[in-house]
Design a protein around this motif. Structure first.
Motif, short mmCIF file in Angstrom:
data_model
loop_
_atom_site.label_atom_id
_atom_site.label_comp_id
_atom_site.label_asym_id
_atom_site.label_seq_id
_atom_site.Cartn_x
_atom_site.Cartn_y
_atom_site.Cartn_z
N ARG A 8 44.65 15.48 57.90
CA ARG A 8 44.07 15.32 56.57
C ARG A 8 44.25 16.63 55.80
NH1 ARG A 8 38.94 17.39 55.50
NH2 ARG A 8 37.77 16.56 53.72
N MET A 9 44.71 16.54 54.56
CA MET A 9 44.85 17.75 53.76
C MET A 9 43.50 18.46 53.70
SD MET A 9 46.63 19.74 51.84
CE MET A 9 46.68 20.76 50.38
N PRO A 10 43.41 19.70 54.17
CA PRO A 10 42.10 20.37 54.12
C PRO A 10 41.57 20.41 52.69
CG PRO A 10 43.66 21.64 55.43
CD PRO A 10 44.46 20.54 54.75
N THR A 13 51.82 14.02 46.28
CA THR A 13 51.55 15.22 45.47
C THR A 13 52.08 16.44 46.23
OG1 THR A 13 49.51 14.21 44.68
CG2 THR A 13 49.78 16.57 44.27
N LEU A 14 52.92 17.20 45.55
CA LEU A 14 53.37 18.47 46.12
C LEU A 14 52.43 19.55 45.61
CD1 LEU A 14 55.51 19.95 47.83
CD2 LEU A 14 56.75 20.37 45.69
N VAL A 52 51.37 16.04 50.02
CA VAL A 52 50.22 15.22 50.44
C VAL A 52 50.51 13.75 50.11
CG1 VAL A 52 47.73 14.92 50.20
CG2 VAL A 52 48.73 17.18 49.89
N ARG A 53 50.20 12.89 51.09
CA ARG A 53 50.45 11.45 50.91
C ARG A 53 49.36 10.81 50.05
NH1 ARG A 53 51.84 8.83 56.74
NH2 ARG A 53 49.70 8.10 56.53
N PRO A 54 49.59 9.58 49.65
CA PRO A 54 48.56 8.89 48.85
C PRO A 54 47.23 8.74 49.58
CG PRO A 54 50.66 7.72 48.74
CD PRO A 54 50.84 8.80 49.75
N ALA A 108 52.18 15.10 54.64
CA ALA A 108 53.45 14.47 55.03
C ALA A 108 54.49 15.50 55.43
CB ALA A 108 53.99 13.64 53.87
N TRP A 109 54.38 16.69 54.82
CA TRP A 109 55.36 17.75 55.07
C TRP A 109 54.75 19.04 54.54
CZ3 TRP A 109 57.52 20.90 51.27
CH2 TRP A 109 58.57 21.74 51.70
#
Ligand code: FAD
Length: 545
Positions: free
Chosen positions: A446-448, A467-468, A512-514, A519-520
């Protein structure tokens, strides 16, 4: 061939409604078929909405209305270990009332790295909030009394036979995708020919919703949301539904008990240790299992929530796992319908979710192993030996069991490992447990979360799809943007100045994925842009790293 609607969701429970709203929020016209009459309340089962689910609800625009519903705003959400409801307190897990939720340092689940901490609300109050919010989505409709009886899958569509329970009329509906969120006895799962497999019958409980207008006024212990009852004679729990007079009472019984032979009113009175009058509104028995579906779908039909898995309500996480399924599946179905999702994308729903569901259901099962322990015989004695037993046993429960009520690891720690649509970089994601979480930008996590400029949640700044997040404006990301244009992948670039962010990120670029998973990540997009987006959108068969 006329397609009635691109997506049909079967079941207007919490998972079906989350999935439908997520799809509709992405512009996908979605029809929910629900066999219940309009807005009929469900059984009073789930009480705990995890922080992660609240984050999903926030993204869909209704976290506030959920937080405002349920217990009165000043009612503590504490969990108390007690010998009886009106017995001795053994220990207390402090969890703030909704009113104090955002000023929660010092509480068991306080100061978590999220804009949306957990909330306690029973399903009977949660679902109406979801149905009400669903009305704000133009592309979402619910058909009540609609009982799905069978389905057949074709190369480019799915046909459903539906019977209107009010009129008895049968009809056939066609959709590109059918998503079964129709609970443990799922018709959609049956029609797929898929079985639930795993551990059947770990524990049993007889449960009732009672109305007891005098109970709160006569209770001995300070108010709490849940009372976890343990004594040498019996165990169970008592949960406040409305903070006034409605309660759930669970009496745990040995597996394979003949529940018909139990005098529930008598058992409840002993658990409560009171003779105040109460009325039993409804009563049933549940069996705690740990079951997962053999498959989560086919080409055009998928199952989520209790239709795909079911386990005992320890750590209050089964619905929350279903909501995570919905968050994983919705954007993928939308991407395929929008034309940018590739062939691998939908298959990744199962390959990502199954390992996580195995892990979190095992954690929930282990909670039961830890708290199904013999209770000292003297625990209710009003003497020094009793006091010593209560002190010792209360400490044991707080040390070994209380993480189930403040399970930060279950909320934020799980990550998608070995996914064909995530670009890994060889670094392992940090391990997690029920009560332990390490924020990480390792792909799959999970994106912190961070607050930007003090109060704005990073999650509110993310775009609707990819979202980059760029922490250094000097890095050229144009190649990735060009690649996104070519492949039709909706990509937002979000520039953040690390000085204005309250979390340290160890890398300059995070994609970041939806569903808010990474994601990367990297320091530059040079060279990799084309292949990267093709991998992430599932456009090519690629080996998982
Ligand atoms: C005692 C107990 C306590 C629990 N506590 C928690 C908790 O604290 N936290 C937690 O996360 N989970 C908890 N759970 C689990 C939680 O209740 C379920 O995981 C959750 O309800 C699953 O949601 P769902 O939408 O997948 O399925 P359901 O809630 O079962 O909804 C399925 C819907 O599909 C409809 N349906 C079924 N068949 C058809 C058909 N053929 N056609 C049309 N409609 C159909 C049903 O009417 C229903 O509305 C608890 C469960 C129990 C038993």
């Amino acid at each position: 061939m006329t397609i009635d609607v691109p997506v049909i969701v079967v079941g207007a429970g919490p998972v079906g409604m989350t999935l439908a709203m997520d799809l509709a929020s992405r512009g996908i016209e979605t029809l929910v078929l629900e066999r219940r009459p309009p807005r009929q309340a469900p059984d009073a089962r789930c009480n705990h909405v995890s922080a992660r689910s609240m984050e999903v609800f926030r993204r869909l625009g209704f976290a506030d209305r959920v937080r405002a519903a349920g217990l009165p705003p000043d009612h503590a959400h504490d969990v108390v270990y007690a010998t009886r409801f009106n017995g001795y307190e053994l220990g207390r897990v402090r969890i703030p009332a909704a009113r104090d939720r955002f000023d929660d340092a010092g509480y068991a689940d306080g100061s978590w790295p999220t804009p949306e901490p957990p909330h306690r609300i029973n399903q009977i109050y949660l679902e109406p909030q979801m149905w009400a919010h669903a009305e704000s989505f133009e592309r979402l409709s619910i058909r009540w009394n609609a009982d799905v009886q069978s389905l057949s899958e074709h190369p480019d569509h799915v046909e459903l036979t539906v019977v209107d329970r009010a009129t008895g009329a049968a009809s056939v509906l066609r959709a590109r995708f059918v998503l079964g969120c129709d609970g443990t006895r799922s018709t959609v799962r049956r029609e797929l020919g898929v079985r639930l497999v795993g551990d059947d019958g770990i524990m049993m409980s007889v449960m009732a919703t009672i109305t007891a207008p005098e109970l709160a006024a006569t209770q001995r212990l300070d108010r709490a949301w849940m009372y976890w009852i343990l004594n040498a004679e019996m165990s169970g729990n008592v949960i406040s539904l409305d903070g006034k007079e409605r309660w759930i009472v669970n009496v745990f019984v040995p597996k394979d008990t003949d529940v018909e032979a139990i005098d529930f009113a008598d058992a409840a009175r002993r658990l409560l240790a009171t003779d105040v009058p109460f009325t039993i509104e409804d009563q049933n028995a549940w069996t705690g299992r740990r079951l997962l579906a053999e498959r989560f779908g086919s080409q055009r039909v998928f199952i989520a929530g209790d239709a795909a898995h079911s386990w005992l309500p320890m750590a209050g996480y089964a619905m929350n796992a279903g909501i995570a399924d919905a968050a994983n599946l919705a954007w993928k179905v939308a991407a395929v319908l929008d034309g940018w999702g590739g062939e691998e994308l939908l298959a990744s729903y199962e390959s990502e979710r199954r390992p996580v569901l195995e892990q979190v259901s095992t954690l929930a099962m282990n909670v039961r192993k830890g708290n199904a322990v013999p209770v000292p015989l003297e625990i209710e004695e009003p003497n020094a030996a009793g006091a010593a037993a209560r002190e010792r046993f209360g400490r044991y429960m707080l040390e070994t069991d209380s993480a189930q009520f403040a399970c930060i690891g279950l909320n934020f720690g799980y990550y998608y490992d070995g996914s064909p649509i995530i670009a890994y970089d060889g670094v392992a994601a940090p391990a997690y447990s029920l009560g332990h979480y390490t924020p990480s930008t390792v792909p799959g996590c999970r994106m912190p979360h961070a607050f930007v400029n003090g109060t704005t949640s990073l999650y509110d700044l993310l775009g609707p799809a990819y979202t980059l997040v760029r922490f250094d404006r000097t890095i050229d990301v144009a190649p990735l943007q060009r690649s996104a244009e070519r492949t039709g992948v909706p990509l937002t670039v979000l520039d953040l100045d690390p000085a204005n962010v309250d979390t340290h990120y160890d890398v300059a670029l995070v994609l970041v994925r939806p569903d808010h998973h990474v994601a990367w990540r990297g320091q530059t997009v040079a060279g990799a842009a084309e292949a990267l987006l093709d991998r992430l959108r599932g456009a090519r068969a690629v080996q998982a790293a």
